[in-house]
Design a protein around this motif. Structure first.
Motif, PDB file in Angstrom:
ATOM      1  N   ALA A 255       0.845  -1.201   0.000  1.00 47.40           N
ATOM      2  CA  ALA A 255       0.000   0.000   0.000  1.00 47.40           C
ATOM      3  C   ALA A 255       0.873   1.241   0.000  1.00 47.40           C
ATOM      4  N   ARG A 256       0.320   2.316  -0.613  1.00 48.93           N
ATOM      5  CA  ARG A 256       0.993   3.620  -0.619  1.00 48.93           C
ATOM      6  C   ARG A 256       0.261   4.552   0.335  1.00 48.93           C
ATOM      7  N   VAL A 257       0.991   5.209   1.201  1.00 47.42           N
ATOM      8  CA  VAL A 257       0.422   6.146   2.162  1.00 47.42           C
ATOM      9  C   VAL A 257       0.442   7.536   1.517  1.00 47.42           C
ATOM     10  N   LYS A 258      -0.756   8.113   1.349  1.00 45.24           N
ATOM     11  CA  LYS A 258      -0.895   9.420   0.702  1.00 45.24           C
ATOM     12  C   LYS A 258      -1.035  10.516   1.753  1.00 45.24           C
ATOM     13  N   GLN A 269       4.916   7.337   1.955  1.00 41.91           N
ATOM     14  CA  GLN A 269       5.723   6.134   2.097  1.00 41.91           C
ATOM     15  C   GLN A 269       4.964   4.944   1.542  1.00 41.91           C
ATOM     16  N   SER A 270       5.671   3.876   1.302  1.00 37.72           N
ATOM     17  CA  SER A 270       5.059   2.628   0.843  1.00 37.72           C
ATOM     18  C   SER A 270       5.166   1.592   1.953  1.00 37.72           C
ATOM     19  N   LEU A 271       4.068   0.891   2.176  1.00 40.91           N
ATOM     20  CA  LEU A 271       4.041  -0.126   3.241  1.00 40.91           C
ATOM     21  C   LEU A 271       4.091  -1.525   2.632  1.00 40.91           C
ATOM     22  N   LYS A 272       4.867  -2.396   3.263  1.00 43.61           N
ATOM     23  CA  LYS A 272       4.995  -3.770   2.786  1.00 43.61           C
ATOM     24  C   LYS A 272       3.740  -4.563   3.137  1.00 43.61           C
ATOM     25  N   PRO A 273       3.505  -5.653   2.401  1.00 41.69           N
ATOM     26  CA  PRO A 273       2.361  -6.516   2.738  1.00 41.69           C
ATOM     27  C   PRO A 273       2.437  -6.986   4.193  1.00 41.69           C
ATOM     28  N   SER A 274       1.285  -7.175   4.799  1.00 40.26           N
ATOM     29  CA  SER A 274       1.122  -7.675   6.177  1.00 40.26           C
ATOM     30  C   SER A 274       1.575  -6.671   7.228  1.00 40.26           C
ATOM     31  N   THR A 275       1.758  -5.386   6.831  1.00 36.57           N
ATOM     32  CA  THR A 275       2.075  -4.351   7.822  1.00 36.57           C
ATOM     33  C   THR A 275       0.780  -3.928   8.524  1.00 36.57           C
ATOM     34  N   ASP A 276       0.810  -3.912   9.858  1.00 32.12           N
ATOM     35  CA  ASP A 276      -0.376  -3.523  10.620  1.00 32.12           C
ATOM     36  C   ASP A 276      -0.404  -1.998  10.801  1.00 32.12           C
ATOM     37  N   GLY A 288      -8.017   6.993   6.918  1.00 32.20           N
ATOM     38  CA  GLY A 288      -6.917   7.692   7.561  1.00 32.20           C
ATOM     39  C   GLY A 288      -6.246   6.770   8.569  1.00 32.20           C
ATOM     40  N   ILE A 289      -4.954   6.584   8.416  1.00 30.54           N
ATOM     41  CA  ILE A 289      -4.252   5.564   9.242  1.00 30.54           C
ATOM     42  C   ILE A 289      -3.049   6.163   9.953  1.00 30.54           C
ATOM     43  N   GLU A 290      -2.530   5.378  10.917  1.00 29.09           N
ATOM     44  CA  GLU A 290      -1.285   5.720  11.601  1.00 29.09           C
ATOM     45  C   GLU A 290      -0.435   4.470  11.663  1.00 29.09           C
ATOM     46  N   THR A 291       0.815   4.567  11.281  1.00 27.78           N
ATOM     47  CA  THR A 291       1.722   3.419  11.303  1.00 27.78           C
ATOM     48  C   THR A 291       2.276   3.211  12.710  1.00 27.78           C
ATOM     49  N   SER A 292       2.967   2.092  12.898  1.00 34.21           N
ATOM     50  CA  SER A 292       3.514   1.764  14.223  1.00 34.21           C
ATOM     51  C   SER A 292       4.581   2.748  14.674  1.00 34.21           C
ATOM     52  N   ASP A 293       5.238   3.424  13.709  1.00 33.68           N
ATOM     53  CA  ASP A 293       6.256   4.409  14.087  1.00 33.68           C
ATOM     54  C   ASP A 293       5.702   5.830  14.164  1.00 33.68           C
ATOM     55  N   GLY A 294       4.350   5.981  14.107  1.00 35.56           N
ATOM     56  CA  GLY A 294       3.725   7.276  14.348  1.00 35.56           C
ATOM     57  C   GLY A 294       3.420   8.111  13.121  1.00 35.56           C
ATOM     58  N   HIS A 295       3.731   7.618  11.921  1.00 32.22           N
ATOM     59  CA  HIS A 295       3.426   8.378  10.706  1.00 32.22           C
ATOM     60  C   HIS A 295       1.953   8.208  10.326  1.00 32.22           C
TER      61      HIS A 295
END
Length: 308
Positions: A255-258, A269-276, A288-295
């Protein structure tokens, strides 16, 4: 001895002329010397026998949980080493011992406690045993007594018994104290590891509580953002859906984070498969999402799947 005394008395009863003969004088001197030698031999034999039965032994106290104390003691009993003695100067570790269920080398223990034995067979003149100059068996006995809650007394005795003459040579005390030192070190290590385990459990519990608090705060923030975009009519439904889908996983295609919820927006950024990821905002086509590192950013709905 009785006949010797009778002979002396018979000589004394003879007439005075016979008593003055050279033969009578020699007989009296011989009898006196024989009696003195006999008494000295008896005294020497008694002293030697007492020295052979002299033992030192060792006892000390250990503090800790019963399971820990037993584990430490049994570890030393089964470590195949007789500590505090050796046979060859170049190799001052006597390994090859074995734990046994019983032994007659130290007699029968009549007191209370759990008894353990360790033996080393065919030891040649082992060090730190009194007068050991032959081949024989080293026996170490341990007796563990519970004297109070989490407090124990241990008795340790060691002897060397010759194979051929069966003479018993007690330890000089170094073997017993060395065995106890090993037990105490084992117990210290066990207790230290338990303390570390407790600290690790406390740290893990604190980390879990912190994550739960973070998730709760994120859910509250998501609810506030959803309230700003949604009408009051469907707010309850959106919050309920959000609670069930607060975390999603990137599909197998990645997935691409816009930066905004449309295709022309910049890719953060681009997220790899199976990234929560944590879902913060729900719209018809974008999340609207937030990654594990806060982005934070936006991902198309079809690029995320529910957690299994």
């Amino acid at each position: 001895m009785k006949s010797l005394v009778q002979s002396i008395l018979a000589i004394k009863d003879r007439d005075s002329v016979a008593m003055t003969t050279p033969f009578a004088i020699r007989a009296l001197v011989t009898a006196a010397l024989t009696l003195a030698i006999f008494m000295y031999c008896c005294l020497y034999a008694t002293t030697t026998a007492a020295d052979k039965t002299t033992t030192i032994g060792f006892s000390a106290e250990l503090e800790g949980r019963e399971a820990d104390v037993r584990e430490a003691l049994e570890s030393v009993v089964n470590d195949t080493i007789v500590h505090g003695t050796y046979v060859y100067d170049k190799e001052q570790t006597l390994s090859g011992a074995e734990a046994v269920e019983s032994s007659k080398a130290l007699g029968v223990w009549t007191g209370p406690g759990k008894i353990y034995y360790k033996v080393f067979r065919n030891a040649l003149a082992p060090r730190n045993f009194k007068g050991s100059e032959d081949q024989g068996i080293i026996t170490v006995r341990y007796v563990l007594q519970n004297v109070a809650p989490d407090r124990f007394r241990i008795y340790i005795d060691a002897v060397f018994v010759e194979n051929e003459h069966r003479n018993v040579h007690p330890s000089e005390g170094i073997v017993e104290s060395s065995e106890f030192r090993e037990i105490a070190e084992w117990l210290k290590g066990i207790q230290l590891q338990e303390k570390k385990n407790e600290q690790s459990r406390a740290r893990i519990d604190a980390e879990i509580a912190a994550k739960q608090d973070l998730l709760r705060r994120r859910q509250q923030e998501a609810a506030r953002l959803a309230d700003a975009e949604a009408s009051a009519q469907d707010l309850v439904k959106r919050v309920q859906d959000l609670r069930h889908k607060v975390e999603m996983r990137v599909s197998t295609s990645g997935a691409r984070v816009k930066s905004a919820p449309f295709e022309g927006a910049a890719t953060l950024q681009s997220l790899k498969p199976s990234t929560d990821v944590v879902v913060l905002i729900i719209s018809p086509y974008w999340l609207g999402i937030e990654t594990s590192d806060g982005h934070r950013g936006w991902i198309r709905k079809e690029e995320l799947v529910a957690l299994p």
